[in-house]
Design a protein around this motif. Structure first.
Motif, PDB file in Angstrom:
ATOM      1  N   PRO A   8      30.515   7.996  82.833  1.00 32.88           N
ATOM      2  CA  PRO A   8      31.142   7.444  81.622  1.00 32.88           C
ATOM      3  C   PRO A   8      31.976   8.505  80.923  1.00 32.88           C
ATOM      4  CG  PRO A   8      28.794   7.843  81.257  1.00 32.88           C
ATOM      5  CD  PRO A   8      29.050   8.120  82.701  1.00 32.88           C
ATOM      6  N   VAL A   9      33.252   8.227  80.700  1.00 39.30           N
ATOM      7  CA  VAL A   9      34.157   9.241  80.152  1.00 39.30           C
ATOM      8  C   VAL A   9      34.735   8.863  78.788  1.00 39.30           C
ATOM      9  CG1 VAL A   9      34.776  10.147  82.410  1.00 39.30           C
ATOM     10  CG2 VAL A   9      36.147   8.302  81.416  1.00 39.30           C
ATOM     11  N   GLY A  10      34.443   7.662  78.303  1.00 38.13           N
ATOM     12  CA  GLY A  10      34.980   7.281  76.999  1.00 38.13           C
ATOM     13  C   GLY A  10      35.372   5.823  76.969  1.00 38.13           C
ATOM     14  N   VAL A  11      36.164   5.471  75.985  1.00 35.19           N
ATOM     15  CA  VAL A  11      36.561   4.070  75.781  1.00 35.19           C
ATOM     16  C   VAL A  11      38.060   3.990  75.521  1.00 35.19           C
ATOM     17  CG1 VAL A  11      34.305   3.485  74.818  1.00 35.19           C
ATOM     18  CG2 VAL A  11      36.190   4.096  73.279  1.00 35.19           C
ATOM     19  N   ALA A  12      38.593   2.797  75.768  1.00 39.17           N
ATOM     20  CA  ALA A  12      39.938   2.436  75.328  1.00 39.17           C
ATOM     21  C   ALA A  12      39.776   1.351  74.275  1.00 39.17           C
ATOM     22  CB  ALA A  12      40.780   1.932  76.492  1.00 39.17           C
ATOM     23  N   ALA A  13      40.430   1.538  73.146  1.00 39.76           N
ATOM     24  CA  ALA A  13      40.250   0.604  72.041  1.00 39.76           C
ATOM     25  C   ALA A  13      41.607   0.314  71.401  1.00 39.76           C
ATOM     26  CB  ALA A  13      39.261   1.179  71.026  1.00 39.76           C
ATOM     27  N   ALA A  14      41.586  -0.125  70.144  1.00 40.46           N
ATOM     28  CA  ALA A  14      42.803  -0.366  69.349  1.00 40.46           C
ATOM     29  C   ALA A  14      43.686  -1.445  69.957  1.00 40.46           C
ATOM     30  CB  ALA A  14      43.577   0.938  69.171  1.00 40.46           C
ATOM     31  N   PHE A  15      43.077  -2.584  70.285  1.00 39.08           N
ATOM     32  CA  PHE A  15      43.844  -3.728  70.755  1.00 39.08           C
ATOM     33  C   PHE A  15      44.142  -4.685  69.607  1.00 39.08           C
ATOM     34  CE2 PHE A  15      41.180  -2.409  74.372  1.00 39.08           C
ATOM     35  CZ  PHE A  15      42.158  -2.198  75.330  1.00 39.08           C
ATOM     36  N   PRO A  16      45.301  -5.372  69.631  1.00 42.28           N
ATOM     37  CA  PRO A  16      45.522  -6.451  68.668  1.00 42.28           C
ATOM     38  C   PRO A  16      44.464  -7.538  68.855  1.00 42.28           C
ATOM     39  CG  PRO A  16      47.564  -5.863  69.795  1.00 42.28           C
ATOM     40  CD  PRO A  16      46.456  -5.161  70.519  1.00 42.28           C
ATOM     41  N   MET A  17      44.182  -8.285  67.802  1.00 43.05           N
ATOM     42  CA  MET A  17      43.117  -9.272  67.858  1.00 43.05           C
ATOM     43  C   MET A  17      43.362 -10.315  68.937  1.00 43.05           C
ATOM     44  SD  MET A  17      40.195  -9.541  66.464  1.00 43.05           S
ATOM     45  CE  MET A  17      40.304  -8.619  64.934  1.00 43.05           C
ATOM     46  N   ALA A  18      44.616 -10.756  69.094  1.00 43.33           N
ATOM     47  CA  ALA A  18      44.922 -11.761  70.118  1.00 43.33           C
ATOM     48  C   ALA A  18      44.626 -11.205  71.506  1.00 43.33           C
ATOM     49  CB  ALA A  18      46.376 -12.189  70.007  1.00 43.33           C
ATOM     50  N   ARG A  19      44.928  -9.929  71.719  1.00 43.28           N
ATOM     51  CA  ARG A  19      44.675  -9.316  73.020  1.00 43.28           C
ATOM     52  C   ARG A  19      43.190  -9.183  73.276  1.00 43.28           C
ATOM     53  NH1 ARG A  19      45.346  -9.303  78.056  1.00 43.28           N
ATOM     54  NH2 ARG A  19      45.391  -7.283  79.118  1.00 43.28           N
ATOM     55  N   ARG A  20      42.384  -8.976  72.239  1.00 39.12           N
ATOM     56  CA  ARG A  20      40.934  -8.901  72.405  1.00 39.12           C
ATOM     57  C   ARG A  20      40.385 -10.223  72.941  1.00 39.12           C
ATOM     58  NH1 ARG A  20      39.046  -4.266  69.891  1.00 39.12           N
ATOM     59  NH2 ARG A  20      40.407  -3.370  68.286  1.00 39.12           N
ATOM     60  N   ARG A  21      40.932 -11.333  72.456  1.00 38.23           N
ATOM     61  CA  ARG A  21      40.492 -12.646  72.940  1.00 38.23           C
ATOM     62  C   ARG A  21      40.911 -12.853  74.392  1.00 38.23           C
ATOM     63  NH1 ARG A  21      42.695 -14.062  67.806  1.00 38.23           N
ATOM     64  NH2 ARG A  21      41.055 -14.431  66.254  1.00 38.23           N
ATOM     65  N   GLU A  22      42.145 -12.451  74.700  1.00 44.63           N
ATOM     66  CA  GLU A  22      42.637 -12.597  76.073  1.00 44.63           C
ATOM     67  C   GLU A  22      41.796 -11.776  77.042  1.00 44.63           C
ATOM     68  OE1 GLU A  22      47.362 -13.116  74.819  1.00 44.63           O
ATOM     69  OE2 GLU A  22      46.646 -11.306  75.841  1.00 44.63           O
ATOM     70  N   LEU A  23      41.472 -10.559  76.663  1.00 52.26           N
ATOM     71  CA  LEU A  23      40.664  -9.703  77.533  1.00 52.26           C
ATOM     72  C   LEU A  23      39.278 -10.289  77.763  1.00 52.26           C
ATOM     73  CD1 LEU A  23      41.596  -6.150  76.195  1.00 52.26           C
ATOM     74  CD2 LEU A  23      41.983  -7.005  78.516  1.00 52.26           C
ATOM     75  N   PHE A  24      38.704 -10.895  76.733  1.00 54.85           N
ATOM     76  CA  PHE A  24      37.376 -11.493  76.881  1.00 54.85           C
ATOM     77  C   PHE A  24      37.388 -12.547  77.979  1.00 54.85           C
ATOM     78  CE2 PHE A  24      34.063 -14.571  75.865  1.00 54.85           C
ATOM     79  CZ  PHE A  24      32.961 -13.741  75.694  1.00 54.85           C
ATOM     80  N   ASP A  25      38.384 -13.414  77.983  1.00 49.87           N
ATOM     81  CA  ASP A  25      38.477 -14.453  79.015  1.00 49.87           C
ATOM     82  C   ASP A  25      38.847 -13.854  80.362  1.00 49.87           C
ATOM     83  OD1 ASP A  25      37.864 -16.456  77.171  1.00 49.87           O
ATOM     84  OD2 ASP A  25      39.973 -16.752  76.629  1.00 49.87           O
ATOM     85  N   GLU A  26      39.722 -12.868  80.345  1.00 48.20           N
ATOM     86  CA  GLU A  26      40.195 -12.264  81.584  1.00 48.20           C
ATOM     87  C   GLU A  26      39.095 -11.532  82.334  1.00 48.20           C
ATOM     88  OE1 GLU A  26      43.635  -8.960  82.839  1.00 48.20           O
ATOM     89  OE2 GLU A  26      43.577  -9.826  80.823  1.00 48.20           O
TER      90      GLU A  26
END
Length: 369
Positions: free
Chosen positions: A249-267
């Protein structure tokens, strides 16, 4: 406490710049805790960037301020901790912010802090915030003539060529880039009136899981990133010898727009798997051991909550990052793009660009020019 500039003060900030600007004063960009220090005789207050008190967490610095700072002054600077390698250790610095007084005292001895000063807001009865920076710097230099470690004056140059060399050389000591200041600029609290030039690199990482957004289910909070232990160094360091060559584990990627967070959840839903089939199944053992020991953590100890949604480590993404500290990204990375052309097994540490090591002591003493 009665000073010309009273706490709390939101420090002056910097805006990102792609290149080193001309006609400025240049300083190293320290990566620690921003701190505004107030001293009025025996009264000392250390304010954070968020205008909260850090005083109780750094008794070693409080003692140094009482001994070596002018009796009435307000300084802006950065609190840092030097690691065993001779460079900055941001993780050790984070551990200093602990709720237990006994632990604070222990860490003050085990991981002593340094304060790197870079601006003078007030001295004696004079408020220097309206003064141009070049004048404040002169006042700061005179005020710190008798100061000793752990109080330091940050290096400064007005030569862009020297600043460019610093940008490369200082990174090996864990510094974050450069700060450029207009020499005629007054001190402007909470304003992005300076410029910062930071290192930006890219890495191809394995997507190993995600954390749910604090707003609730259905939203991705952050993507969990992994790299393969191609040299076996992580396994040897941590003692997880069965994980040699495994996914670190090396870290995280964050700071997505809210709409993109929803898209990623389904994806990402088709990739969800059980923890028992995941390369990080050992996390469950760590969590169990932590719960059994009753060990607490710091206010910013991300390891206190190790829960995540495990994903089959089949996808690769490219991220932008600034600095690798040990085996992890020092700060959250930024998502750049998916890499369907890369195999997860090919994503290891060998791809990373490592700066040449440098000693923090050499930076502070001006021995690196």
């Amino acid at each position: 406490m009665q000073l010309p500039v009273m706490p709390p003060v939101a420090p002056m900030l910097a805006r990102p710049a792609r290149e080193i600007p001309d006609g400025c004063s240049y300083e190293p960009k320290w990566d620690g805790f921003r701190a505004v220090v107030f001293r009025d005789g025996e009264d000392v207050e250390i304010g954070s960037r968020g205008r909260r008190s850090l005083t109780r967490y750094f008794p070693d610095l409080v003692a140094a301020f009482r001994h070596d700072l002018p009796s009435r002054c307000v300084l802006d600077g950065e609190i840092v901790v030097e690691g065993a390698s001779g460079g900055l250790d941001f993780f050790a610095l984070q551990q200093r912010v602990h709720p237990a007084a006994s632990r604070v005292a222990t860490l003050a001895e085990r991981s002593p802090a340094r304060f790197v000063a870079f601006d003078m807001l007030a001295l004696g009865e004079t408020d220097h915030t309206p003064d141009p920076f070049h004048r404040r710097r002169c006042v700061l230099e005179r005020a710190l003539l008798g100061a000793r470690a752990p109080i330091h004056l940050t290096p400064l140059t007005t030569d862009p060529a020297v600043a460019a060399r610093w940008f490369t050389a200082f990174e090996g000591a864990g510094l974050d880039g450069l700060i450029a200041k207009d020499p005629d600029l007054p001190y402007l609290p909470n304003r992005r009136a300076m410029a910062k030039v930071k290192h930006v690199r890219t890495a191809d990482c394995v997507l190993a899981g995600y954390r749910v957004h604090k707003s609730g289910p259905g939203l991705i909070g952050s993507l969990l990133l992994g790299l393969h232990d191609d040299a076996g160094a992580w396994a040897e360091t941590t003692g997880w010898t069965d994980q040699r060559g495994g996914l670190v584990p090396v870290g995280v990627a964050a700071a997505f727009p809210m709409a993109r967070r929803r898209e990623l959840f389904d994806e990402l839903r088709p990739l969800v798997t059980g923890i028992e089939d995941h390369p990080w199944s050992w996390v469950a053992e760590v969590v169990a051991g932590r719960a059994g020991s009753g060990r607490g953590g710091t206010r910013w100890d991300a390891a206190r909550d190790l829960s995540f949604v495990p994903l089959r480590p089949d996808r690769v993404l490219e991220v932008r990052y600034d600095y690798m500290e040990g085996f992890r990204f020092r700060h959250p990375a930024q998502f750049a793009r998916w890499r369907p052309d890369r195999e997860p097994a090919s994503c290891g540490y060998a791809q990373l660009d490592r700066p040449r090591p440098a000693d923090l002591a050499d930076v502070l003493a001006g021995r690196i020019r």
